[in-house]
Motif scaffolding. Sequence first.
Motif, PDB file in Angstrom:
ATOM      1  N   VAL A  64      32.493   4.205  22.531  1.00  0.00           N
ATOM      2  CA  VAL A  64      33.481   3.367  23.666  1.00  0.00           C
ATOM      3  C   VAL A  64      34.338   2.654  22.773  1.00  0.00           C
ATOM      4  CG1 VAL A  64      33.845   1.802  25.330  1.00  0.00           C
ATOM      5  CG2 VAL A  64      31.908   3.523  25.339  1.00  0.00           C
ATOM      6  N   VAL A  65      33.813   1.871  21.621  1.00  0.00           N
ATOM      7  CA  VAL A  65      34.515   1.259  20.676  1.00  0.00           C
ATOM      8  C   VAL A  65      35.504   1.977  19.797  1.00  0.00           C
ATOM      9  CG1 VAL A  65      34.516  -0.637  19.126  1.00  0.00           C
ATOM     10  CG2 VAL A  65      32.682  -0.565  20.809  1.00  0.00           C
ATOM     11  N   VAL A  66      35.021   3.222  19.538  1.00  0.00           N
ATOM     12  CA  VAL A  66      35.739   4.344  18.847  1.00  0.00           C
ATOM     13  C   VAL A  66      37.072   4.705  19.522  1.00  0.00           C
ATOM     14  CG1 VAL A  66      35.792   6.610  17.975  1.00  0.00           C
ATOM     15  CG2 VAL A  66      33.671   5.147  17.274  1.00  0.00           C
ATOM     16  N   ALA A  67      36.739   4.824  21.067  1.00  0.00           N
ATOM     17  CA  ALA A  67      37.649   5.432  21.595  1.00  0.00           C
ATOM     18  C   ALA A  67      38.997   4.199  21.786  1.00  0.00           C
ATOM     19  CB  ALA A  67      37.365   5.668  23.270  1.00  0.00           C
ATOM     20  N   ILE A  68      38.415   3.189  22.047  1.00  0.00           N
ATOM     21  CA  ILE A  68      39.275   1.864  21.993  1.00  0.00           C
ATOM     22  C   ILE A  68      40.269   1.713  20.652  1.00  0.00           C
ATOM     23  CG2 ILE A  68      39.461  -0.732  21.999  1.00  0.00           C
ATOM     24  CD1 ILE A  68      37.180  -0.590  24.096  1.00  0.00           C
ATOM     25  N   VAL A  69      39.716   1.720  19.368  1.00  0.00           N
ATOM     26  CA  VAL A  69      40.311   1.774  18.262  1.00  0.00           C
ATOM     27  C   VAL A  69      41.334   2.933  18.300  1.00  0.00           C
ATOM     28  CG1 VAL A  69      40.088   1.976  16.113  1.00  0.00           C
ATOM     29  CG2 VAL A  69      38.468   0.483  17.133  1.00  0.00           C
ATOM     30  N   ALA A  70      41.002   4.177  18.623  1.00  0.00           N
ATOM     31  CA  ALA A  70      41.690   5.305  18.428  1.00  0.00           C
ATOM     32  C   ALA A  70      42.958   5.052  19.370  1.00  0.00           C
ATOM     33  CB  ALA A  70      40.980   6.451  18.566  1.00  0.00           C
ATOM     34  N   VAL A  71      42.798   4.611  20.444  1.00  0.00           N
ATOM     35  CA  VAL A  71      43.958   4.679  21.597  1.00  0.00           C
ATOM     36  C   VAL A  71      44.832   3.553  21.181  1.00  0.00           C
ATOM     37  CG1 VAL A  71      44.330   3.724  23.921  1.00  0.00           C
ATOM     38  CG2 VAL A  71      42.601   5.416  23.616  1.00  0.00           C
ATOM     39  N   LEU A  72      44.489   2.581  20.533  1.00  0.00           N
ATOM     40  CA  LEU A  72      45.290   1.389  20.098  1.00  0.00           C
ATOM     41  C   LEU A  72      46.295   1.834  18.784  1.00  0.00           C
ATOM     42  CD1 LEU A  72      43.191  -1.753  20.762  1.00  0.00           C
ATOM     43  CD2 LEU A  72      44.998  -0.751  22.241  1.00  0.00           C
ATOM     44  N   VAL A  73      45.763   2.975  18.191  1.00  0.00           N
ATOM     45  CA  VAL A  73      46.573   3.103  17.072  1.00  0.00           C
ATOM     46  C   VAL A  73      47.763   3.828  17.338  1.00  0.00           C
ATOM     47  CG1 VAL A  73      46.865   5.163  15.182  1.00  0.00           C
ATOM     48  CG2 VAL A  73      44.574   4.072  15.708  1.00  0.00           C
ATOM     49  N   ILE A  74      47.961   4.377  18.526  1.00  0.00           N
ATOM     50  CA  ILE A  74      49.405   4.591  19.036  1.00  0.00           C
ATOM     51  C   ILE A  74      49.894   3.930  20.254  1.00  0.00           C
ATOM     52  CG2 ILE A  74      48.907   6.870  20.366  1.00  0.00           C
ATOM     53  CD1 ILE A  74      51.542   8.238  19.126  1.00  0.00           C
ATOM     54  N   GLY A  75      48.823   3.437  20.884  1.00  0.00           N
ATOM     55  CA  GLY A  75      49.241   2.660  22.104  1.00  0.00           C
ATOM     56  C   GLY A  75      49.687   1.393  21.980  1.00  0.00           C
ATOM     57  N   ASN A  76      49.458   0.746  20.761  1.00  0.00           N
ATOM     58  CA  ASN A  76      49.950  -0.500  20.250  1.00  0.00           C
ATOM     59  C   ASN A  76      51.430  -0.470  20.277  1.00  0.00           C
ATOM     60  OD1 ASN A  76      47.972  -2.345  20.830  1.00  0.00           O
ATOM     61  ND2 ASN A  76      47.136  -2.402  18.765  1.00  0.00           N
ATOM     62  N   GLU A  77      51.818   0.717  19.538  1.00  0.00           N
ATOM     63  CA  GLU A  77      53.205   0.739  19.253  1.00  0.00           C
ATOM     64  C   GLU A  77      54.146   1.112  20.165  1.00  0.00           C
ATOM     65  OE1 GLU A  77      54.562   3.178  15.501  1.00  0.00           O
ATOM     66  OE2 GLU A  77      52.134   3.153  15.273  1.00  0.00           O
ATOM     67  N   TYR A  78      53.534   1.618  21.302  1.00  0.00           N
ATOM     68  CA  TYR A  78      54.080   1.959  22.672  1.00  0.00           C
ATOM     69  C   TYR A  78      54.295   0.633  23.473  1.00  0.00           C
ATOM     70  CZ  TYR A  78      54.648   7.128  22.455  1.00  0.00           C
ATOM     71  OH  TYR A  78      55.122   8.439  22.157  1.00  0.00           O
ATOM     72  N   ASN A  79      53.229  -0.192  23.388  1.00  0.00           N
ATOM     73  CA  ASN A  79      53.200  -1.554  24.218  1.00  0.00           C
ATOM     74  C   ASN A  79      54.308  -2.218  23.547  1.00  0.00           C
ATOM     75  OD1 ASN A  79      51.137  -0.425  25.598  1.00  0.00           O
ATOM     76  ND2 ASN A  79      49.529  -1.382  24.565  1.00  0.00           N
ATOM     77  N   THR A  80      54.263  -2.404  22.087  1.00  0.00           N
ATOM     78  CA  THR A  80      55.403  -3.299  21.576  1.00  0.00           C
ATOM     79  C   THR A  80      56.895  -2.891  21.479  1.00  0.00           C
ATOM     80  OG1 THR A  80      54.595  -2.668  19.406  1.00  0.00           O
ATOM     81  CG2 THR A  80      53.241  -4.547  20.560  1.00  0.00           C
ATOM     82  N   GLY A  81      56.913  -1.447  21.500  1.00  0.00           N
ATOM     83  CA  GLY A  81      58.138  -0.945  21.080  1.00  0.00           C
ATOM     84  C   GLY A  81      58.335  -0.565  19.770  1.00  0.00           C
ATOM     85  N   MET A  82      57.391  -0.629  18.836  1.00  0.00           N
ATOM     86  CA  MET A  82      57.384  -0.364  17.493  1.00  0.00           C
ATOM     87  C   MET A  82      57.296   1.209  17.144  1.00  0.00           C
ATOM     88  SD  MET A  82      57.480  -2.634  15.048  1.00  0.00           S
ATOM     89  CE  MET A  82      56.861  -1.649  13.593  1.00  0.00           C
ATOM     90  N   ILE A  83      57.128   2.086  18.371  1.00  0.00           N
ATOM     91  CA  ILE A  83      56.893   3.206  18.028  1.00  0.00           C
ATOM     92  C   ILE A  83      58.621   3.760  17.681  1.00  0.00           C
ATOM     93  CG2 ILE A  83      57.761   3.979  20.470  1.00  0.00           C
ATOM     94  CD1 ILE A  83      55.288   5.885  18.003  1.00  0.00           C
ATOM     95  N   ARG A  84      59.619   2.979  18.109  1.00  0.00           N
ATOM     96  CA  ARG A  84      60.801   3.300  17.835  1.00  0.00           C
ATOM     97  C   ARG A  84      61.476   3.064  16.451  1.00  0.00           C
ATOM     98  NH1 ARG A  84      61.226   0.730  22.740  1.00  0.00           N
ATOM     99  NH2 ARG A  84      61.875   1.748  24.617  1.00  0.00           N
ATOM    100  N   THR A  85      60.744   2.210  15.841  1.00  0.00           N
ATOM    101  CA  THR A  85      60.839   1.681  14.490  1.00  0.00           C
ATOM    102  C   THR A  85      60.162   2.723  13.646  1.00  0.00           C
ATOM    103  OG1 THR A  85      60.997  -0.656  14.952  1.00  0.00           O
ATOM    104  CG2 THR A  85      60.464   0.196  12.602  1.00  0.00           C
TER     105      THR A  85
END
Length: 258
Positions: A64-85
Amino acid sequence: MKRAVHAEWTKLRTEGGTGRLMLGVIATTAAVSAGVASTSRCPALDCGGDATRLSLTGIMVGQVVVAIVAVLVIGNEYNTGMIRTTLTAMPRRITVLAAKATVLTGVMLVAGTISVLASLLSGRILLPDNGFNTEHGYAALSLTDGPTLRAALGSVLYLALIALLSLGAATAVRNSATAIGIVLALLFVFPILTRVVTNEDWQRHLEQIAPMPAGLAVQSTVGLSALPIGPWQGLGVLALWAAVALVSGGLLFRSRDA
């Protein structure tokens, strides 16, 4: 590709909560495994318990923690808009996703190895006092034993595949909470269905295609003939789930705006 991998490793390493979550994977897995080992009992000769699988029970919670870590690898970038950078610096989107998958796999293999070794060590120490000993037909857990080694290696690979499945889901839906919900549903709804369905053939089929029951078959060291699916075949089913998630996520990642 080398530059992309270096960039993704830098982002993962410098992300504030990543280190704590990785420690959480290890601590949660080892703690649950130790708890199960300390409470499991084998009161008589050939009591039927699988000492190796009992020692690795924490993998079910640690994933479960592994899934959270993996999701946040790209999810955080979408949440903050950093994916555009990220995509401005590295326009080749498939290369970006491949770099994320490479770094994530490497990190999870390390964390998974530590988690599995700690779990087996707790089992080796705690289980003999609870009846899993030579008097009842159980040798001490050891990686020199072929089935135990296979269960250990398979459990490490299992966690890495769960991470890739989660990364693919997060890439496809672009929302961390939704992705985590999808992954957890895939992992835990199938086992519930197998208990609801009364037809034994359907139960067996569900266990053969479900990512968690099939994948965790690799941990079994006794009664292999009674398993719905073989250990490595089961891990292959999980690998197929992860591949489908990554390919689907990659196609959507490449075809739509950030």
